[in-house]
Design a protein around this motif. Structure first.
Motif, PDB file in Angstrom:
ATOM      1  N   PHE A  75      23.942 101.554  19.613  1.00 22.42           N
ATOM      2  CA  PHE A  75      25.324 101.437  20.099  1.00 22.42           C
ATOM      3  C   PHE A  75      25.608 102.725  20.871  1.00 22.42           C
ATOM      4  CE2 PHE A  75      29.894 102.022  19.741  1.00 22.42           C
ATOM      5  CZ  PHE A  75      30.437 100.762  19.750  1.00 22.42           C
ATOM      6  N   GLY A  76      25.455 102.671  22.189  1.00 22.46           N
ATOM      7  CA  GLY A  76      25.658 103.869  22.996  1.00 22.46           C
ATOM      8  C   GLY A  76      24.613 103.930  24.092  1.00 22.46           C
ATOM      9  N   VAL A  77      24.965 104.629  25.155  1.00 21.66           N
ATOM     10  CA  VAL A  77      24.002 104.748  26.266  1.00 21.66           C
ATOM     11  C   VAL A  77      22.996 105.866  25.991  1.00 21.66           C
ATOM     12  CG1 VAL A  77      25.516 106.234  27.674  1.00 21.66           C
ATOM     13  CG2 VAL A  77      23.770 104.858  28.785  1.00 21.66           C
ATOM     14  N   GLY A  78      23.468 106.975  25.386  1.00 21.77           N
ATOM     15  CA  GLY A  78      22.579 108.101  25.099  1.00 21.77           C
ATOM     16  C   GLY A  78      21.725 107.790  23.884  1.00 21.77           C
ATOM     17  N   PHE A  79      20.458 108.159  23.953  1.00 20.12           N
ATOM     18  CA  PHE A  79      19.582 107.847  22.808  1.00 20.12           C
ATOM     19  C   PHE A  79      18.742 109.057  22.404  1.00 20.12           C
ATOM     20  CE2 PHE A  79      17.916 106.167  26.797  1.00 20.12           C
ATOM     21  CZ  PHE A  79      16.710 106.819  26.915  1.00 20.12           C
ATOM     22  N   VAL A 100      28.739 100.028  30.597  1.00 15.00           N
ATOM     23  CA  VAL A 100      30.090  99.690  30.136  1.00 15.00           C
ATOM     24  C   VAL A 100      30.936 100.903  29.762  1.00 15.00           C
ATOM     25  CG1 VAL A 100      29.536  97.340  29.417  1.00 15.00           C
ATOM     26  CG2 VAL A 100      29.180  99.212  27.813  1.00 15.00           C
ATOM     27  N   LEU A 101      30.321 102.080  29.631  1.00 15.43           N
ATOM     28  CA  LEU A 101      31.153 103.241  29.288  1.00 15.43           C
ATOM     29  C   LEU A 101      31.299 104.227  30.438  1.00 15.43           C
ATOM     30  CD1 LEU A 101      28.513 104.984  28.695  1.00 15.43           C
ATOM     31  CD2 LEU A 101      28.940 104.430  26.313  1.00 15.43           C
ATOM     32  N   THR A 102      30.851 103.805  31.615  1.00 18.16           N
ATOM     33  CA  THR A 102      30.896 104.685  32.788  1.00 18.16           C
ATOM     34  C   THR A 102      32.326 105.141  33.099  1.00 18.16           C
ATOM     35  OG1 THR A 102      28.993 103.515  33.662  1.00 18.16           O
ATOM     36  CG2 THR A 102      30.257 104.825  35.228  1.00 18.16           C
ATOM     37  N   ALA A 240      28.374 115.140  28.402  1.00 20.16           N
ATOM     38  CA  ALA A 240      27.028 114.552  28.318  1.00 20.16           C
ATOM     39  C   ALA A 240      26.508 114.645  26.877  1.00 20.16           C
ATOM     40  CB  ALA A 240      26.098 115.249  29.304  1.00 20.16           C
ATOM     41  N   ARG A 241      25.871 115.740  26.563  1.00 26.24           N
ATOM     42  CA  ARG A 241      25.409 115.996  25.201  1.00 26.24           C
ATOM     43  C   ARG A 241      25.523 117.483  24.927  1.00 26.24           C
ATOM     44  NH1 ARG A 241      26.218 111.576  23.992  1.00 26.24           N
ATOM     45  NH2 ARG A 241      24.794 109.993  23.198  1.00 26.24           N
ATOM     46  N   GLY A 242      25.821 117.831  23.673  1.00 26.99           N
ATOM     47  CA  GLY A 242      26.039 119.230  23.320  1.00 26.99           C
ATOM     48  C   GLY A 242      24.827 120.112  23.557  1.00 26.99           C
ATOM     49  N   PRO A 287      36.962 115.562  20.361  1.00 32.73           N
ATOM     50  CA  PRO A 287      35.953 115.090  19.397  1.00 32.73           C
ATOM     51  C   PRO A 287      35.155 113.886  19.905  1.00 32.73           C
ATOM     52  CG  PRO A 287      38.129 114.342  18.745  1.00 32.73           C
ATOM     53  CD  PRO A 287      38.321 115.121  20.008  1.00 32.73           C
ATOM     54  N   HIS A 288      34.347 114.094  20.920  1.00 33.37           N
ATOM     55  CA  HIS A 288      33.440 113.067  21.472  1.00 33.37           C
ATOM     56  C   HIS A 288      34.177 111.740  21.723  1.00 33.37           C
ATOM     57  CE1 HIS A 288      28.901 111.965  21.678  1.00 33.37           C
ATOM     58  NE2 HIS A 288      29.594 111.240  22.543  1.00 33.37           N
ATOM     59  N   LEU A 289      35.176 111.820  22.611  1.00 35.54           N
ATOM     60  CA  LEU A 289      36.038 110.653  22.867  1.00 35.54           C
ATOM     61  C   LEU A 289      35.649 109.872  24.118  1.00 35.54           C
ATOM     62  CD1 LEU A 289      39.630 112.102  22.155  1.00 35.54           C
ATOM     63  CD2 LEU A 289      38.205 110.687  20.668  1.00 35.54           C
ATOM     64  N   GLY A 290      34.569 110.291  24.801  1.00 38.61           N
ATOM     65  CA  GLY A 290      34.228 109.704  26.102  1.00 38.61           C
ATOM     66  C   GLY A 290      34.374 108.192  26.178  1.00 38.61           C
ATOM     67  N   SER A 291      33.772 107.501  25.242  1.00 37.77           N
ATOM     68  CA  SER A 291      33.794 106.027  25.318  1.00 37.77           C
ATOM     69  C   SER A 291      34.841 105.410  24.408  1.00 37.77           C
ATOM     70  CB  SER A 291      32.409 105.487  24.946  1.00 37.77           C
ATOM     71  OG  SER A 291      32.103 105.820  23.593  1.00 37.77           O
ATOM     72  N   ALA A 292      35.719 106.243  23.850  1.00 37.18           N
ATOM     73  CA  ALA A 292      36.603 105.762  22.786  1.00 37.18           C
ATOM     74  C   ALA A 292      37.837 105.017  23.290  1.00 37.18           C
ATOM     75  CB  ALA A 292      37.007 106.940  21.887  1.00 37.18           C
ATOM     76  N   THR A 296      36.071  99.577  25.901  1.00 34.54           N
ATOM     77  CA  THR A 296      34.688 100.054  26.047  1.00 34.54           C
ATOM     78  C   THR A 296      33.900  99.894  24.765  1.00 34.54           C
ATOM     79  OG1 THR A 296      35.231 101.537  27.825  1.00 34.54           O
ATOM     80  CG2 THR A 296      33.320 102.132  26.529  1.00 34.54           C
ATOM     81  N   ARG A 297      34.518 100.208  23.625  1.00 30.54           N
ATOM     82  CA  ARG A 297      33.758 100.115  22.370  1.00 30.54           C
ATOM     83  C   ARG A 297      33.383  98.658  22.070  1.00 30.54           C
ATOM     84  NH1 ARG A 297      34.254 105.229  19.491  1.00 30.54           N
ATOM     85  NH2 ARG A 297      33.534 106.608  21.150  1.00 30.54           N
ATOM     86  N   VAL A 298      34.272  97.721  22.413  1.00 27.46           N
ATOM     87  CA  VAL A 298      33.926  96.306  22.212  1.00 27.46           C
ATOM     88  C   VAL A 298      32.787  95.936  23.171  1.00 27.46           C
ATOM     89  CG1 VAL A 298      34.743  93.914  22.460  1.00 27.46           C
ATOM     90  CG2 VAL A 298      36.179  95.617  21.309  1.00 27.46           C
ATOM     91  N   ALA A 299      32.894  96.386  24.422  1.00 25.47           N
ATOM     92  CA  ALA A 299      31.848  96.062  25.403  1.00 25.47           C
ATOM     93  C   ALA A 299      30.499  96.661  24.989  1.00 25.47           C
ATOM     94  CB  ALA A 299      32.257  96.575  26.781  1.00 25.47           C
ATOM     95  N   MET A 300      30.523  97.874  24.428  1.00 25.77           N
ATOM     96  CA  MET A 300      29.272  98.487  23.958  1.00 25.77           C
ATOM     97  C   MET A 300      28.661  97.638  22.841  1.00 25.77           C
ATOM     98  SD  MET A 300      30.618 102.424  23.900  1.00 25.77           S
ATOM     99  CE  MET A 300      29.223 103.247  23.133  1.00 25.77           C
ATOM    100  N   GLY A 301      29.509  97.235  21.911  1.00 28.28           N
ATOM    101  CA  GLY A 301      29.029  96.421  20.797  1.00 28.28           C
ATOM    102  C   GLY A 301      28.456  95.101  21.278  1.00 28.28           C
TER     103      GLY A 301
HETATM  104  C1  DGY Z   1      26.972 107.353  24.328  1.00 32.73           C
HETATM  105  O1  DGY Z   1      27.091 106.141  24.506  1.00 32.73           O
HETATM  106  O2  DGY Z   1      25.899 107.916  24.404  1.00 32.73           O
HETATM  107  C2  DGY Z   1      28.194 108.108  24.042  1.00 32.73           C
HETATM  108  O3  DGY Z   1      27.991 109.457  23.921  1.00 32.73           O
HETATM  109  C3  DGY Z   1      28.928 107.562  22.863  1.00 32.73           C
HETATM  110  O4  DGY Z   1      30.230 107.605  23.312  1.00 32.73           O
END
Ligand code: DGY
Length: 322
Positions: A75-79, A100-102, A240-242, A287-292, A296-301
């Motif tokens: 669940f998320g683009v970053g892996f 979907v979270l662009t 992006a990422r910490g 607090p890591h709200l980018g896709s919140a 978007t969260r429904v589309a990610m799911g």
């Molecule tokens: C991702 O999808 O990688 C985001 O960081 C989560 O919002």
């Protein structure tokens, strides 16, 4: 028999409902992150694991030998929280949720640019503390955003969406660094200039916005040396990422006013954020709200559901990483 799957955190209700209908689904009712022992056990007990960014999955949580789990539908683009090589070696498929979270991530990047330049966090804190003494010509003077230059590091989907908002919304010039050549209609329409090195972008930009993946390849891409290349008046934005930023070096640069400020939505070792960073008035911290957003969260799911469904139906996977 329906495939047996485990969802490591709570997902939006609409998506959990679809998962429950299609699969023999175990939900994490308490929503507490699973530890390494629970994650390791999940490989033996389930056909699929549905992890997300808060699940740390280094090689050590992948059991040796045969395992039941055949797919990690992230669940998320970053892996970068998943050891992709460990998955590949064991023939375990990994999928993600790109696209979907662009918009929402780019929106958060712009929120951070505006908030840090215009001192919105500081202003809100002052007002809520009852310390605002009223309007005056010299109160909480910030930096104008409109017409400035934005430097994008990583001109992928989210980098371009951020650049577009900055250019068309705020009349900003766009320069960028990207490993491969980027030459498309969208980028040309913004008059965006690709520069040969990260340093070139850092030296020119008033706002540097990071949009590259995390993980070993980009760890501490922005370090003390590179922060020293930025203008003293410039701001660093990270959605992006910490681990892309050397956090200790950034704290030092902010404390010494080596750069003007930072807007951060992600942190190395999150959710722990060093006190030294939390103390700084020239940092806006989210607090890591980018896709919140609900949408978007429904589309990610639903993307994860599509990947999982395709996998168990033996079809081509829409978003295969491994
Ligand atoms: C991702 O999808 O990688 C985001 O960081 C989560 O919002």
């Amino acid at each position: 028999m329906k495939p047996r799957i485990i969802v490591t955190r709570r997902w939006p209700a609409a998506v959990e409902q679809v998962l429950a209908e299609r699969f023999d689904t175990t939900f994490n009712q308490g929503d507490a992150p699973l530890g390494p022992i629970e994650l390791k056990a999940a490989f033996q007990a389930f056909d699929a694991i549905l992890p997300t960014v808060s699940d740390h999955m280094p090689a050590s949580v992948f059991p040796d030998g045969d395992v039941r789990a055949r797919i990690l539908a992230n669940f998320g683009v970053g892996f970068s929280h998943i050891d992709i090589d460990a998955a590949r070696e064991r023939g375990i498929v990994v999928t993600n949720t790109p696209g979907v979270l662009t918009d929402c991530t780019a929106d958060i990047a712009l929120s951070l640019i505006l908030a840090v330049a215009r001192r919105a966090g500081e202003g809100e804190r002052q007002l809520r503390a009852g310390e605002w003494a009223g309007w005056c010509p010299t109160h909480m003077i910030g930096t104008k955003v409109t017409g400035k230059k934005i430097g994008i590091i990583g001109m992928g989907r989210i980098g371009k969406a951020t650049a577009k908002r900055a250019h068309f919304g705020f009349d900003m010039d766009v320069v960028f660094y990207n490993r491969s050549k980027v030459d498309d209609e969208e980028t040309r329409a913004m008059g965006a200039r690709q520069l040969p090195t990260i340093e070139d972008v850092l030296a020119e930009a008033d706002f540097v916005s990071l949009h590259c993946p995390g993980g070993a390849a980009n760890r501490h891409l922005i370090n003390a040396e590179r922060l020293a290349v930025m203008k003293r008046s410039a701001f660093l934005i990270n959605t992006a990422r910490g681990d892309v930023v050397d956090q200790a070096a950034l704290i030092e640069a902010l404390e010494n006013k080596r750069i003007a400020g930072a807007g951060l939505d992600v942190f190395d070792g999150e959710p722990n954020v060093p006190e030294a960073l939390r103390r700084l008035e020239n940092a806006v911290l989210l607090p890591h709200l980018g896709s919140a957003t609900e949408e978007t969260r429904v589309a990610m799911g639903m993307k994860a559901v599509d990947n999982l469904t395709a996998f168990f139906e033996g079809k081509e996977l829409p978003d295969r990483v491994v």
